[in-house]
Design a protein around this motif. Structure first.
Motif, PDB file in Angstrom:
ATOM      1  N   LEU A  31      18.699 124.731  68.910  1.00  0.00           N
ATOM      2  CA  LEU A  31      17.678 123.685  68.916  1.00  0.00           C
ATOM      3  C   LEU A  31      18.093 122.525  68.017  1.00  0.00           C
ATOM      4  CD1 LEU A  31      14.880 122.631  69.713  1.00  0.00           C
ATOM      5  CD2 LEU A  31      13.924 123.957  67.818  1.00  0.00           C
ATOM      6  N   GLU A  32      18.674 122.846  66.869  1.00  0.00           N
ATOM      7  CA  GLU A  32      19.133 121.794  65.966  1.00  0.00           C
ATOM      8  C   GLU A  32      20.233 120.959  66.618  1.00  0.00           C
ATOM      9  OE1 GLU A  32      18.293 124.535  61.967  1.00  0.00           O
ATOM     10  OE2 GLU A  32      20.321 124.197  62.717  1.00  0.00           O
ATOM     11  N   ILE A  33      21.124 121.610  67.365  1.00  0.00           N
ATOM     12  CA  ILE A  33      22.188 120.873  68.067  1.00  0.00           C
ATOM     13  C   ILE A  33      21.581 119.949  69.114  1.00  0.00           C
ATOM     14  CG2 ILE A  33      24.192 121.101  69.581  1.00  0.00           C
ATOM     15  CD1 ILE A  33      24.856 123.710  68.188  1.00  0.00           C
ATOM     16  N   MET A  34      20.584 120.448  69.859  1.00  0.00           N
ATOM     17  CA  MET A  34      19.957 119.613  70.895  1.00  0.00           C
ATOM     18  C   MET A  34      19.249 118.409  70.286  1.00  0.00           C
ATOM     19  SD  MET A  34      18.561 122.268  73.798  1.00  0.00           S
ATOM     20  CE  MET A  34      17.741 123.400  72.678  1.00  0.00           C
ATOM     21  N   VAL A  35      18.594 118.602  69.141  1.00  0.00           N
ATOM     22  CA  VAL A  35      17.953 117.473  68.457  1.00  0.00           C
ATOM     23  C   VAL A  35      19.010 116.460  68.021  1.00  0.00           C
ATOM     24  CG1 VAL A  35      16.616 116.789  66.429  1.00  0.00           C
ATOM     25  CG2 VAL A  35      15.963 118.829  67.715  1.00  0.00           C
ATOM     26  N   ALA A  36      20.139 116.965  67.512  1.00  0.00           N
ATOM     27  CA  ALA A  36      21.219 116.059  67.099  1.00  0.00           C
ATOM     28  C   ALA A  36      21.779 115.288  68.291  1.00  0.00           C
ATOM     29  CB  ALA A  36      22.325 116.866  66.414  1.00  0.00           C
ATOM     30  N   VAL A  37      21.938 115.972  69.421  1.00  0.00           N
ATOM     31  CA  VAL A  37      22.424 115.294  70.634  1.00  0.00           C
ATOM     32  C   VAL A  37      21.450 114.193  71.044  1.00  0.00           C
ATOM     33  CG1 VAL A  37      22.883 115.587  73.097  1.00  0.00           C
ATOM     34  CG2 VAL A  37      23.760 117.262  71.467  1.00  0.00           C
ATOM     35  N   VAL A  88      20.703 119.284  61.223  1.00  0.00           N
ATOM     36  CA  VAL A  88      20.738 118.281  62.293  1.00  0.00           C
ATOM     37  C   VAL A  88      21.648 117.114  61.910  1.00  0.00           C
ATOM     38  CG1 VAL A  88      19.350 116.552  63.505  1.00  0.00           C
ATOM     39  CG2 VAL A  88      18.491 118.886  63.256  1.00  0.00           C
ATOM     40  N   ILE A  89      21.563 116.674  60.661  1.00  0.00           N
ATOM     41  CA  ILE A  89      22.410 115.569  60.211  1.00  0.00           C
ATOM     42  C   ILE A  89      23.885 115.967  60.236  1.00  0.00           C
ATOM     43  CG2 ILE A  89      22.954 114.083  58.257  1.00  0.00           C
ATOM     44  CD1 ILE A  89      20.364 113.379  59.726  1.00  0.00           C
ATOM     45  N   LEU A 131      13.859 110.616  59.060  1.00  0.00           N
ATOM     46  CA  LEU A 131      12.679 111.476  59.019  1.00  0.00           C
ATOM     47  C   LEU A 131      13.063 112.949  58.999  1.00  0.00           C
ATOM     48  CD1 LEU A 131       9.569 111.252  59.077  1.00  0.00           C
ATOM     49  CD2 LEU A 131       9.688 111.550  61.552  1.00  0.00           C
ATOM     50  N   VAL A 132      14.040 113.361  59.811  1.00  0.00           N
ATOM     51  CA  VAL A 132      14.413 114.773  59.854  1.00  0.00           C
ATOM     52  C   VAL A 132      15.151 115.184  58.580  1.00  0.00           C
ATOM     53  CG1 VAL A 132      14.545 114.798  62.365  1.00  0.00           C
ATOM     54  CG2 VAL A 132      16.609 114.305  61.046  1.00  0.00           C
ATOM     55  N   PHE A 133      15.767 114.223  57.879  1.00  0.00           N
ATOM     56  CA  PHE A 133      16.487 114.546  56.651  1.00  0.00           C
ATOM     57  C   PHE A 133      15.586 114.561  55.430  1.00  0.00           C
ATOM     58  CE2 PHE A 133      19.485 113.374  53.151  1.00  0.00           C
ATOM     59  CZ  PHE A 133      20.280 114.510  53.224  1.00  0.00           C
ATOM     60  N   LEU A 134      14.411 113.955  55.546  1.00  0.00           N
ATOM     61  CA  LEU A 134      13.508 113.817  54.399  1.00  0.00           C
ATOM     62  C   LEU A 134      13.115 115.146  53.760  1.00  0.00           C
ATOM     63  CD1 LEU A 134      11.807 111.951  52.598  1.00  0.00           C
ATOM     64  CD2 LEU A 134       9.985 112.079  54.302  1.00  0.00           C
ATOM     65  N   PRO A 135      12.742 116.193  54.524  1.00  0.00           N
ATOM     66  CA  PRO A 135      12.354 117.450  53.865  1.00  0.00           C
ATOM     67  C   PRO A 135      13.426 118.044  52.979  1.00  0.00           C
ATOM     68  CG  PRO A 135      11.691 117.466  56.165  1.00  0.00           C
ATOM     69  CD  PRO A 135      12.553 116.264  55.978  1.00  0.00           C
ATOM     70  N   TYR A 136      14.695 117.813  53.323  1.00  0.00           N
ATOM     71  CA  TYR A 136      15.785 118.414  52.550  1.00  0.00           C
ATOM     72  C   TYR A 136      15.886 117.810  51.153  1.00  0.00           C
ATOM     73  CZ  TYR A 136      20.483 119.889  51.217  1.00  0.00           C
ATOM     74  OH  TYR A 136      21.565 120.416  50.542  1.00  0.00           O
TER      75      TYR A 136
END
Length: 291
Positions: free
Chosen positions: A85-91, A173-174, A106-111
């Protein structure tokens, strides 16, 4: 003074401080860790006795240790299942879509959020009395799904794993996104000309092109799963009972709660060995596929 000698002096001068820090903060503590794992030191007294491998035998025969390792295994399995799923989001984010830069941030913010802040935020969300999550379930007419998310032994680990996924999946994802940007665009163009569909391009170009990144993410997954500490410690203290205790939480409790530094040191050595072994097995698994 010859030029060769001058170069040696300069090199030694520049390396002295890094090597000294390495010896002081890594090599020396590791040696002391192995030493304490062979003793019955309680962390307070000035003296201790050497008891050989007794601490390792006790660790292997303690049910709580295996229970903690099983909880770590849950983190590893569920994070591994989310990798596709993470790969698909990255794609998807790698495509030229409107607002892609915003969504990447936004997806990197929680980290980058502080782990303590994340723990307290989700402790509030999971509150069974006035927490927003149970309130949302009640508002949409799904009261039957309301739970004591952090005090029920059956679901507490999965509640904590959700927090872990929310915090670390964006970082993965990043990493996948960086790998995707290194795959030559010519390969995709040639595949499209040859009539390859989206799934075929994903299988034969995308996945092989980011295999190194997948290996890195799996390594981070193994290491992170074995070292899970802040989320269960801050949110449940390993409870209820020992239902959500992980290996690192149990090690910390053994040292600072029960003052058994010898056993805690043995557990730390076991953790280090586990990480090395799993990393080696993973490298062997990917060796033939990445060469």
């Amino acid at each position: 003074m010859s030029y060769t000698l001058q170069k040696k002096i300069v090199v030694v001068s520049f390396l002295f401080i890094p090597v000294a820090l390495l010896l002081l903060f890594l090599i020396y503590p590791t040696i002391k860790l192995f030493q304490f794992s062979l003793t019955d030191w309680n962390g307070v007294s000035k003296s201790f006795s050497y008891i050989g491998l007794k601490n390792y035998a006790v660790a292997m025969q303690t049910d709580a240790v295996w229970k903690a390792l099983f909880n770590n295994f849950r983190y590893f399995i569920i994070h591994a299942l989310f990798i596709p799923l993470e790969i698909m989001v990255a794609v998807y984010l790698n495509n030229k879509i409107r607002g892609s830069l915003f969504f990447r941030s936004l997806v990197f913010l929680p980290y980058i959020l502080n782990g303590v802040a994340v723990a307290y935020i989700f402790s509030y969300l999971y509150n069974p009395i006035n927490g927003p999550w149970n309130g949302l379930l009640e508002w949409i007419g799904m009261e039957a799904l309301k739970r004591n998310w952090l005090s029920s032994p059956e679901i507490v680990n999965y509640s904590l794993i959700v927090v872990s996924l929310w915090r670390f999946s964006g970082f993965h994802v990043i990493l996948f996104l960086a790998g995707l940007q290194s795959v030559p665009k010519d390969l995709y163009e040639a595949a499209i000309i040859d009539g390859a569909g989206p799934f075929q391009r994903f299988r034969y170009i995308t996945v092989p092109g980011i295999s190194r990144v997948i290996e890195i993410v799996l390594f981070l997954n193994v290491r992170g799963a074995l070292q899970v500490f802040d989320i269960p410690f801050l949110m449940t203290q390993g409870g209820p009972g020992m239902a959500s205790t992980t290996f690192t939480v149990y090690t910390i409790q053994t040292a600072f709660k029960y003052n058994n530094y010898g056993l805690a040191s043995a557990l730390a050595v076991i953790l280090m060995v586990l990480i090395i072994v799993f990393s080696y097995l993973q490298s062997q698994l990917f060796k033939g596929r990445t060469e």
